[in-house]
Design a protein around this motif. Structure first.
Motif, PDB file in Angstrom:
ATOM      1  N   VAL A  48       0.853  -1.192   0.000  1.00 45.06           N
ATOM      2  CA  VAL A  48       0.000   0.000   0.000  1.00 45.06           C
ATOM      3  C   VAL A  48       0.890   1.245   0.000  1.00 45.06           C
ATOM      4  O   VAL A  48       1.732   1.409   0.887  1.00 45.06           O
ATOM      5  CB  VAL A  48      -0.931   0.024   1.238  1.00 45.06           C
ATOM      6  CG1 VAL A  48      -1.848   1.248   1.200  1.00 45.06           C
ATOM      7  CG2 VAL A  48      -1.755  -1.257   1.328  1.00 45.06           C
ATOM      8  N   ALA A  49       0.695   2.091  -1.008  1.00 35.54           N
ATOM      9  CA  ALA A  49       1.459   3.348  -1.083  1.00 35.54           C
ATOM     10  C   ALA A  49       0.564   4.488  -0.579  1.00 35.54           C
ATOM     11  O   ALA A  49      -0.528   4.698  -1.110  1.00 35.54           O
ATOM     12  CB  ALA A  49       1.891   3.606  -2.522  1.00 35.54           C
TER      13      ALA A  49
ATOM     14  N   LEU B  39      -1.430   3.852   8.566  1.00 32.26           N
ATOM     15  CA  LEU B  39      -0.105   3.255   8.745  1.00 32.26           C
ATOM     16  C   LEU B  39      -0.135   2.243   9.893  1.00 32.26           C
ATOM     17  O   LEU B  39       0.380   1.116   9.774  1.00 32.26           O
ATOM     18  CB  LEU B  39       0.881   4.393   9.034  1.00 32.26           C
ATOM     19  CG  LEU B  39       2.333   4.077   9.286  1.00 32.26           C
ATOM     20  CD1 LEU B  39       2.930   3.299   8.127  1.00 32.26           C
ATOM     21  CD2 LEU B  39       3.111   5.376   9.497  1.00 32.26           C
ATOM     22  N   ILE B  40      -0.778   2.626  10.992  1.00 37.92           N
ATOM     23  CA  ILE B  40      -0.828   1.731  12.154  1.00 37.92           C
ATOM     24  C   ILE B  40      -1.676   0.500  11.829  1.00 37.92           C
ATOM     25  O   ILE B  40      -1.276  -0.640  12.083  1.00 37.92           O
ATOM     26  CB  ILE B  40      -1.379   2.483  13.394  1.00 37.92           C
ATOM     27  CG1 ILE B  40      -0.467   3.671  13.765  1.00 37.92           C
ATOM     28  CG2 ILE B  40      -1.518   1.534  14.582  1.00 37.92           C
ATOM     29  CD1 ILE B  40      -1.042   4.614  14.811  1.00 37.92           C
ATOM     30  N   LEU B  41      -2.859   0.734  11.234  1.00 37.23           N
ATOM     31  CA  LEU B  41      -3.753  -0.406  10.936  1.00 37.23           C
ATOM     32  C   LEU B  41      -3.108  -1.368   9.937  1.00 37.23           C
ATOM     33  O   LEU B  41      -3.070  -2.583  10.161  1.00 37.23           O
ATOM     34  CB  LEU B  41      -5.101   0.101  10.401  1.00 37.23           C
ATOM     35  CG  LEU B  41      -6.162  -0.981  10.182  1.00 37.23           C
ATOM     36  CD1 LEU B  41      -7.573  -0.406  10.375  1.00 37.23           C
ATOM     37  CD2 LEU B  41      -6.085  -1.658   8.830  1.00 37.23           C
TER      38      LEU B  41
ATOM     39  N   ASN C 228       0.712  -5.754   6.363  1.00 37.32           N
ATOM     40  CA  ASN C 228       0.867  -5.267   4.992  1.00 37.32           C
ATOM     41  C   ASN C 228       2.194  -4.534   4.875  1.00 37.32           C
ATOM     42  O   ASN C 228       2.802  -4.141   5.871  1.00 37.32           O
ATOM     43  CB  ASN C 228      -0.286  -4.314   4.645  1.00 37.32           C
ATOM     44  CG  ASN C 228      -1.600  -5.036   4.634  1.00 37.32           C
ATOM     45  OD1 ASN C 228      -1.938  -5.729   3.688  1.00 37.32           O
ATOM     46  ND2 ASN C 228      -2.362  -4.910   5.723  1.00 37.32           N
ATOM     47  N   ARG C 229       2.624  -4.321   3.624  1.00 36.50           N
ATOM     48  CA  ARG C 229       3.845  -3.557   3.363  1.00 36.50           C
ATOM     49  C   ARG C 229       3.401  -2.132   3.052  1.00 36.50           C
ATOM     50  O   ARG C 229       2.633  -1.928   2.093  1.00 36.50           O
ATOM     51  CB  ARG C 229       4.523  -4.189   2.159  1.00 36.50           C
ATOM     52  CG  ARG C 229       5.836  -3.612   1.804  1.00 36.50           C
ATOM     53  CD  ARG C 229       6.435  -4.474   0.690  1.00 36.50           C
ATOM     54  NE  ARG C 229       7.676  -3.895   0.235  1.00 36.50           N
ATOM     55  CZ  ARG C 229       8.345  -4.338  -0.805  1.00 36.50           C
ATOM     56  NH1 ARG C 229       7.891  -5.358  -1.516  1.00 36.50           N
ATOM     57  NH2 ARG C 229       9.472  -3.766  -1.159  1.00 36.50           N
TER      58      ARG C 229
ATOM     59  N   GLU D 110       8.326   1.849   4.531  1.00 36.33           N
ATOM     60  CA  GLU D 110       9.394   2.312   3.647  1.00 36.33           C
ATOM     61  C   GLU D 110       9.112   3.758   3.267  1.00 36.33           C
ATOM     62  O   GLU D 110       7.958   4.121   3.060  1.00 36.33           O
ATOM     63  CB  GLU D 110       9.431   1.448   2.384  1.00 36.33           C
ATOM     64  CG  GLU D 110       9.700  -0.018   2.669  1.00 36.33           C
ATOM     65  CD  GLU D 110       9.289  -0.907   1.498  1.00 36.33           C
ATOM     66  OE1 GLU D 110       9.394  -0.475   0.328  1.00 36.33           O
ATOM     67  OE2 GLU D 110       8.844  -2.023   1.765  1.00 36.33           O
ATOM     68  N   VAL D 111      10.171   4.554   3.139  1.00 37.38           N
ATOM     69  CA  VAL D 111      10.010   5.978   2.859  1.00 37.38           C
ATOM     70  C   VAL D 111      10.563   6.297   1.468  1.00 37.38           C
ATOM     71  O   VAL D 111      11.675   5.890   1.134  1.00 37.38           O
ATOM     72  CB  VAL D 111      10.748   6.806   3.944  1.00 37.38           C
ATOM     73  CG1 VAL D 111      10.829   8.275   3.567  1.00 37.38           C
ATOM     74  CG2 VAL D 111      10.054   6.644   5.300  1.00 37.38           C
ATOM     75  N   TYR D 112       9.753   6.988   0.663  1.00 38.26           N
ATOM     76  CA  TYR D 112      10.158   7.392  -0.697  1.00 38.26           C
ATOM     77  C   TYR D 112       9.879   8.883  -0.893  1.00 38.26           C
ATOM     78  O   TYR D 112       8.923   9.418  -0.330  1.00 38.26           O
ATOM     79  CB  TYR D 112       9.344   6.641  -1.757  1.00 38.26           C
ATOM     80  CG  TYR D 112       9.636   5.158  -1.833  1.00 38.26           C
ATOM     81  CD1 TYR D 112      10.561   4.667  -2.743  1.00 38.26           C
ATOM     82  CD2 TYR D 112       8.966   4.261  -1.005  1.00 38.26           C
ATOM     83  CE1 TYR D 112      10.820   3.303  -2.822  1.00 38.26           C
ATOM     84  CE2 TYR D 112       9.223   2.905  -1.074  1.00 38.26           C
ATOM     85  CZ  TYR D 112      10.154   2.427  -1.990  1.00 38.26           C
ATOM     86  OH  TYR D 112      10.404   1.074  -2.064  1.00 38.26           O
TER      87      TYR D 112
END
Ligand code: CP
Length: 316
Positions: free
Chosen positions: A155-156, A171-173, A179-180, A200-202
């Motif tokens: 999930v982005a 993000l927490i859920l 999930n990624r 992950e941070v982009y």
């Protein structure tokens, strides 16, 4: 629990309990006769100190469909405008013995504080940059219905992460459900320390969107940028706005989500938002009513059980 203050307090089992009950309310909401009496005799009060279209109206509908008496406090015309504090306002309403208080406030932590002062169940409808738990639950229900699961997905979450309670609750859920999660934002709109959530941070949309199953867009929340750097909308759309060219980096069957309100041409191209093959934005709104019915129903059950125990012990 008595309240729903944040996803951080829920276990994966709690989350699935809400989603499973909400599925039943999706079916009910699609019928001609939509009412139940699960909350008959109960009173819910909506207290929104910040503007809302979706959350307030869906909590009102949810309460009414469950048979509760629902009152919408108009905070713009309340005595808050004469200087009454949040806590005094809540204590005043508490003295009228509501069963559920649904609260949105501009300050992070304000709803938790209020919950400590009242005897009813409190639902956080969004507090500052902190949490918006029912949004994350309705997003999870939408994802599960579209993808058949709410596990092992990429999930982005893209855009103004720094000011977004929706991003934080999601993000927490999504992390709790294994999930990624990828966060995509300009450096100025990425909060520090997010990697401790295991995401992950982009800073580049195309890199971050690569092979994503779900693309969740966020609004630029200028109202929370108080004096800080505000990007130009044109430049922002060019680099971070979701259009067909950038979406092509995600999986072919990736779904596009947005909690609303959306700003077309800023964080999302209007044609993507309206593309019924990719966008599930209207489904999110529909799931919002069902999820809020499920949350109100579950909290009402807990409240009745708590009161039953107190009656037996002679403390109610
Ligand atoms: N998603 C959401 O919270 O929308 P509203 O601000 O319209 O309630």
């Amino acid at each position: 629990p008595r309240h729903l203050l944040g996803i951080e307090h829920l276990s994966p089992e709690d989350i699935l309990t809400v989603l499973d009950l909400a599925e039943k309310y999706v079916d009910l909401n699609r019928r001609t006769v939509k009412k139940t009496d699960a909350l008959a005799g109960m009173t819910a009060i909506n207290m929104f100190f910040e503007n809302s279209t979706r959350t307030q109206s869906s909590f009102e509908l949810a309460g009414k469909r469950l048979g509760a008496d629902v009152m919408n406090m108009s905070m713009q015309t309340s005595s808050v405008k004469k200087g009454e504090t949040l806590i005094d306002t809540a204590l005043t309403l508490n003295a009228m013995h509501p069963d559920l208080l649904v609260v949105r406030h501009g300050s992070s932590g304000a709803v938790d504080l209020l919950a400590q002062k009242v005897e009813c169940a409190v639902i956080n409808a969004g507090d500052g940059k902190h949490e918006h738990p029912t949004q994350a639950l309705l997003d999870a229900l939408t994802i599960r219905r579209e993808k058949g699961r709410i596990k092992r997905l990429t999930v982005a979450i893209c855009g103004d992460v720094a000011h977004s309670r929706v991003a934080r609750s999601n993000l927490i859920l999504l992390g709790k459900m294994e999930n990624r999660v990828r966060l995509i934002a300009p450096p100025t709109l990425m909060p520090s320390g997010v990697s401790e959530f295991g995401c992950e941070v982009y800073h580049d949309m195309r890199e971050g969107l690569r092979d994503a199953d779900v693309v969740m867009m966020l609004r630029l929340q200028k109202e929370r940028m108080d004096g800080g750097f505000i990007p130009s909308e044109r430049e922002y759309f060019h680099r971070y706005g979701l259009d067909a060219e950038k979406l092509a980096f995600a999986k072919e069957d990736a779904i596009v989500m947005h909690p609303g309100p959306m700003n077309r041409g800023v964080e999302i191209d209007g044609t993507i938002a309206d593309d019924i093959n990719r966008s599930v934005i209207q489904e999110q709104v529909e799931m919002g009513v069902a999820v809020r019915m499920a949350v109100m129903d579950l909290l009402a059950r807990n409240l009745r059980a708590e009161r039953g125990r107190a009656l037996t012990e002679g403390t109610y």
